[in-house]
Design an enzyme around this catalytic site. Structure first.
Site, PDB file in Angstrom:
ATOM      1  NE  ARG A 205      37.857  43.074  40.692  1.00 44.94           N
ATOM      2  CZ  ARG A 205      36.930  43.362  41.529  1.00 44.94           C
ATOM      3  NH1 ARG A 205      36.739  44.482  41.831  1.00 44.94           N
ATOM      4  NH2 ARG A 205      36.123  42.435  42.463  1.00 44.94           N
ATOM      5  CG  HIS A 310      44.134  39.242  40.132  1.00 39.25           C
ATOM      6  ND1 HIS A 310      43.402  40.567  40.029  1.00 39.25           N
ATOM      7  CD2 HIS A 310      43.870  38.327  41.035  1.00 39.25           C
ATOM      8  CE1 HIS A 310      42.317  40.105  40.703  1.00 39.25           C
ATOM      9  NE2 HIS A 310      42.383  38.846  41.488  1.00 39.25           N
ATOM     10  NE  ARG A 313      40.637  41.902  43.649  1.00 45.82           N
ATOM     11  CZ  ARG A 313      39.863  42.667  44.406  1.00 45.82           C
ATOM     12  NH1 ARG A 313      40.088  44.090  44.455  1.00 45.82           N
ATOM     13  NH2 ARG A 313      38.665  42.364  44.595  1.00 45.82           N
ATOM     14  CG  HIS A 336      34.930  40.253  47.169  1.00 43.44           C
ATOM     15  ND1 HIS A 336      36.347  39.900  48.000  1.00 43.44           N
ATOM     16  CD2 HIS A 336      35.894  40.477  45.790  1.00 43.44           C
ATOM     17  CE1 HIS A 336      37.319  39.557  47.367  1.00 43.44           C
ATOM     18  NE2 HIS A 336      37.065  39.969  45.952  1.00 43.44           N
ATOM     19  CE1 TYR A 345      42.817  37.547  48.714  1.00 43.64           C
ATOM     20  CE2 TYR A 345      40.393  38.567  48.926  1.00 43.64           C
ATOM     21  CZ  TYR A 345      41.603  37.895  48.021  1.00 43.64           C
ATOM     22  OH  TYR A 345      41.527  38.033  46.583  1.00 43.64           O
TER      23      TYR A 345
END
Length: 370
Positions: A205, A310, A313, A336, A345
């Site tokens: 991030r 972002h 990422r 996460h 993802y």
């Protein structure tokens, strides 16, 4: 926490308010119909009940007396936020929602007088063209009332609109291709190229990157240690722990980037162990706007004016998923704490694999050359 005395008992609710209870002359347990802002106020109420009993004029508590004020939503909601252990940006976000949307609508109303129909009307007439902030506002309202139910201040939660607390992005995020990423990196100033590379290949991030320091890089093991993050709330710069507990992690750097890491450390990072990897021109933490000044033209050069920082990422997460990484491995790499975010993802990687499979079929069906 509760406090006991000769008559009645007082306990502090999760919201920070106080609740008073006692056993009446009818042998039943009675609870004050309202909570109190301070323990002293609850004590005074109990003393009044005891006096009424001794005088023989006692009636079960119900409607508030002339010196009692109903607990309003505004009072309870402000105590709710004040009593939560929140990240600075989250606290500021909640306080903004309360000030601009919830308190104007419900602030002066007694907490237990707000009905499902009131919530439904408010939702139907609030921020119809701003689905994200409307979803956030509803979700906060629902959570506050869930605590009020647990506090025994309201019998049920009046927030019952299915799906109102969630929102979807208008379109899918398209990750950067390797060719686009190469052009993007080349178009950045040399001192910021590694920031883009780590944002993509390590899925870090912005706030994590902006707080990386020399001591966080282990060249021998080829990892970066994510231990802190930086956020901006209004004009205040706050360095703290990452977004969640899972955000504290060691991220392995792909071997092909290690030469760039070493070169960056030698050319652009101070010798001190706490020297920032990507400082602003004044040596402090870089702001998003300082990065965007260079990033926006670079993404245009790469043919991706839609690519937010972002989204790098997202690119890194899809690349990791395409290697066959498990859900648990993705969660650990991305920081996460729940599977939901990491799963998207994996789905994106699966979609990309279908594109590859379709392309292979086209190759197989193409007529032979020559």
């Amino acid at each position: 926490m509760g406090g006991k005395r000769g008559f009645g008992a007082i306990r502090r609710l999760p919201s920070g308010a106080y609740q008073a209870r006692y056993t009446g002359p009818d042998g039943l347990r009675h609870q004050a119909p309202w909570s109190f802002a301070t323990k002293e106020h609850a004590d005074v109420w109990l003393a009044g009940q005891r006096t009424d009993i001794s005088r023989g004029v006692w009636t079960p508590p119900g409607v508030p007396g002339p010196d009692e004020v109903a607990l309003t939503f505004g009072t309870y909601a402000e105590a709710w936020v004040a009593g939560r252990d929140l990240k600075p940006r989250t606290r500021a976000h909640y306080e903004s929602i309360l000030a601009t949307r919830l308190v104007p609508a419900f602030g002066k109303r007694p907490l237990d007088a707000i009905r499902p129909s009131d919530v439904r009307l408010w939702h139907a007439t609030t921020d119809a063209t701003k689905p994200t902030i409307r979803a956030h506002s509803y979700a906060l309202l629902r959570t506050i009332f869930a605590t009020a139910v647990a506090d025994d201040l309201v019998p049920t939660n009046p927030c019952r609109i299915v799906g109102a607390g969630t929102t979807r992005r208008a379109g899918k995020t398209r990750p950067a291709s390797l060719a686009e990423l190469e052009v993007l990196v080349a178009a950045m100033p040399e001192r910021l190229r590694l920031m883009v590379l780590l944002g993509a290949w390590c899925a870090l991030r912005f706030g994590e990157l902006a707080e990386l320091r020399r001591m966080d890089v282990d060249l021998k093991r080829g990892i970066v240690r994510v231990r802190r993050g930086v956020v901006r709330v209004s004009t205040e710069v706050i360095v703290g722990t990452p977004k969640s507990t899972a955000g504290v992690r060691d991220v392995a750097v792909p071997p092909h980037l290690m030469s760039a890491v070493r070169a960056h450390l030698n050319a652009h990072v101070g010798a001190e162990t706490d020297a920032l990897l990507f400082p602003a021109s004044d040596g402090r933490n870089m702001s998003p706007n300082s990065l965007y000044w260079h990033y926006y033209p670079a993404r245009v050069a790469a043919g991706r004016p839609d690519l937010r920082f972002h989204d790098l990422r997202h690119t890194g997460a899809v690349l990791a998923a395409s290697t066959g990484a498990t859900l648990a491995e993705l969660m650990a790499r991305l920081g996460h704490s729940t599977p939901a975010a990491a799963m998207k993802y994996q789905h994106a990687a699966a979609d990309r694999d279908r594109v590859i499979a379709d392309a292979l079929s086209r190759l197989a069906s193409a007529p032979p050359s020559g």
